[in-house]
Design a protein around this motif. Sequence first.
Motif, PDB file in Angstrom:
ATOM      1  N   SER A  74       0.928  -1.349  -0.036  1.00 45.47           N
ATOM      2  CA  SER A  74       0.160  -0.100   0.033  1.00 45.47           C
ATOM      3  C   SER A  74       0.983   1.170  -0.016  1.00 45.47           C
ATOM      4  CB  SER A  74      -0.944  -0.075   1.198  1.00 45.47           C
ATOM      5  OG  SER A  74      -1.844  -1.013   1.148  1.00 45.47           O
ATOM      6  N   LEU A  76       2.388   4.922  -0.202  1.00 43.90           N
ATOM      7  CA  LEU A  76       1.803   6.362   0.313  1.00 43.90           C
ATOM      8  C   LEU A  76       1.900   7.426  -0.871  1.00 43.90           C
ATOM      9  CD1 LEU A  76       0.664   8.400   2.434  1.00 43.90           C
ATOM     10  CD2 LEU A  76       3.058   8.696   3.293  1.00 43.90           C
ATOM     11  N   HIS A 100       8.249   2.809   3.895  1.00 48.80           N
ATOM     12  CA  HIS A 100       7.118   2.579   3.282  1.00 48.80           C
ATOM     13  C   HIS A 100       7.740   3.127   1.497  1.00 48.80           C
ATOM     14  CE1 HIS A 100       4.203   2.572   6.464  1.00 48.80           C
ATOM     15  NE2 HIS A 100       5.396   3.333   7.095  1.00 48.80           N
ATOM     16  N   ILE A 143      -2.613   4.432   0.031  1.00 46.57           N
ATOM     17  CA  ILE A 143      -2.767   5.281   1.090  1.00 46.57           C
ATOM     18  C   ILE A 143      -2.492   6.554   0.415  1.00 46.57           C
ATOM     19  CG2 ILE A 143      -2.169   6.539   3.253  1.00 46.57           C
ATOM     20  CD1 ILE A 143      -0.934   3.463   4.040  1.00 46.57           C
ATOM     21  N   ARG A 167      -6.225   4.508   3.385  1.00 46.35           N
ATOM     22  CA  ARG A 167      -6.158   5.360   4.439  1.00 46.35           C
ATOM     23  C   ARG A 167      -6.245   6.958   3.891  1.00 46.35           C
ATOM     24  NH1 ARG A 167      -4.659   3.896  10.061  1.00 46.35           N
ATOM     25  NH2 ARG A 167      -4.404   1.606   9.978  1.00 46.35           N
ATOM     26  N   VAL A 316       2.054  11.190  11.441  1.00 46.12           N
ATOM     27  CA  VAL A 316       1.748  10.337  10.324  1.00 46.12           C
ATOM     28  C   VAL A 316       2.408   8.800  10.656  1.00 46.12           C
ATOM     29  CG1 VAL A 316       2.283   9.999   7.824  1.00 46.12           C
ATOM     30  CG2 VAL A 316       1.699  12.084   8.518  1.00 46.12           C
ATOM     31  N   LYS A 317       3.381   8.848  11.295  1.00 42.29           N
ATOM     32  CA  LYS A 317       4.002   7.485  11.542  1.00 42.29           C
ATOM     33  C   LYS A 317       3.130   7.018  12.558  1.00 42.29           C
ATOM     34  CE  LYS A 317       8.925   8.341  10.541  1.00 42.29           C
ATOM     35  NZ  LYS A 317      10.241   8.533  11.296  1.00 42.29           N
ATOM     36  N   LEU A 320       0.234   5.456  10.655  1.00 40.26           N
ATOM     37  CA  LEU A 320       0.459   4.387   9.841  1.00 40.26           C
ATOM     38  C   LEU A 320       0.685   2.979  10.378  1.00 40.26           C
ATOM     39  CD1 LEU A 320       2.298   6.118   7.024  1.00 40.26           C
ATOM     40  CD2 LEU A 320       0.086   5.505   6.989  1.00 40.26           C
ATOM     41  N   LYS A 321       0.926   3.106  11.869  1.00 35.60           N
ATOM     42  CA  LYS A 321       0.941   2.000  12.689  1.00 35.60           C
ATOM     43  C   LYS A 321      -0.104   1.081  12.544  1.00 35.60           C
ATOM     44  CE  LYS A 321       4.236   3.861  15.997  1.00 35.60           C
ATOM     45  NZ  LYS A 321       4.603   4.003  17.397  1.00 35.60           N
TER      46      LYS A 321
END
Length: 321
Positions: A74, A76, A100, A143, A167, A316-317, A320-321
Amino acid sequence: MQKLLSLRARILLIILATVMLLISLTCFAIVLTWAPDKPLAELIPIWAPAPSQFIAVKGLPVHMRDEGPRDDPSPLVLIHGTSASLHTWEGWVGALKNQHRVITMDIPAFGLTGPNFEADYHSPTYAKFILDLLDRMQVQHFIIGGNSLGGEIAWQVAVAAPQRVERLILVDAGGYAFTPASIPLGFRIARMSQTEWVMEHTLPRHMMVASVKNVYGDPDKVTDALVDRYQAMTLRAGNRHALRQRFAQLDSGAQAQSIKSIRIPTLIIWGGKDRLIPPENAQKFHKDIPGSKLVMFDQLGHVPHEEDPVATVAAVKEFLK
């Protein structure tokens, strides 16, 4: 009678001299700020080093970067705002690309991509462009996030293709009607039809500095290098004319009702000192998107991801977890 004619003659001479002085000063100002379009080939060596590349999307060469692990299921996808470019995300990309896959691009009318063939810069057209780009890259699930106009495009992609978007990240995003507390000087001039020729052939440095500082919470963070980048992207051949067309096609708030249909995990990031799109709009997104998370950065402006990438990417981190 003779004295009256003499007085009129003197007044006419004064008026004529004043007009000639104004014309001379205007011509002098134009000469000092003369800035013709720059061809793409001149800008590429400076602003499109590796990992930049150009890929054709429906025949349009698009400046983009594809960084990070290719096996990320996925990626970003990050979309910049009006008069910006993919460079605005460099802080986030640097912090995320180890874990990512991150895809950034210059959307049509801006950056090194430049104008599209149809001169169509409505938000739904931009959303289709993003989906066409990802189809071209064979990216099915992703995402997506964006700032300002890019944020509006991001949520419109989520509405148009919810089965593909995992997301959503909105950074001072457009979407609702709003009244700016302050509009960057360059944007104000671009909206004035009577300044068309001057706007497309000159670019005063002080105007660019004022415009960039206007979107920062702390204007002291605006560096010469940052202004150089915004100025170079503005001078890309065709971008100034395309910006005028984009402003003529603004439909702020026209699609806002569809925001309520979003059922995707959403992070909303906003600068508390945003004077272009007010922080009240962050609350509207938060209310209309069920389960969304809102993180407000009180000291940042309209481009918080660029102004303080370290603080904003931390949110953001976590998301994204």
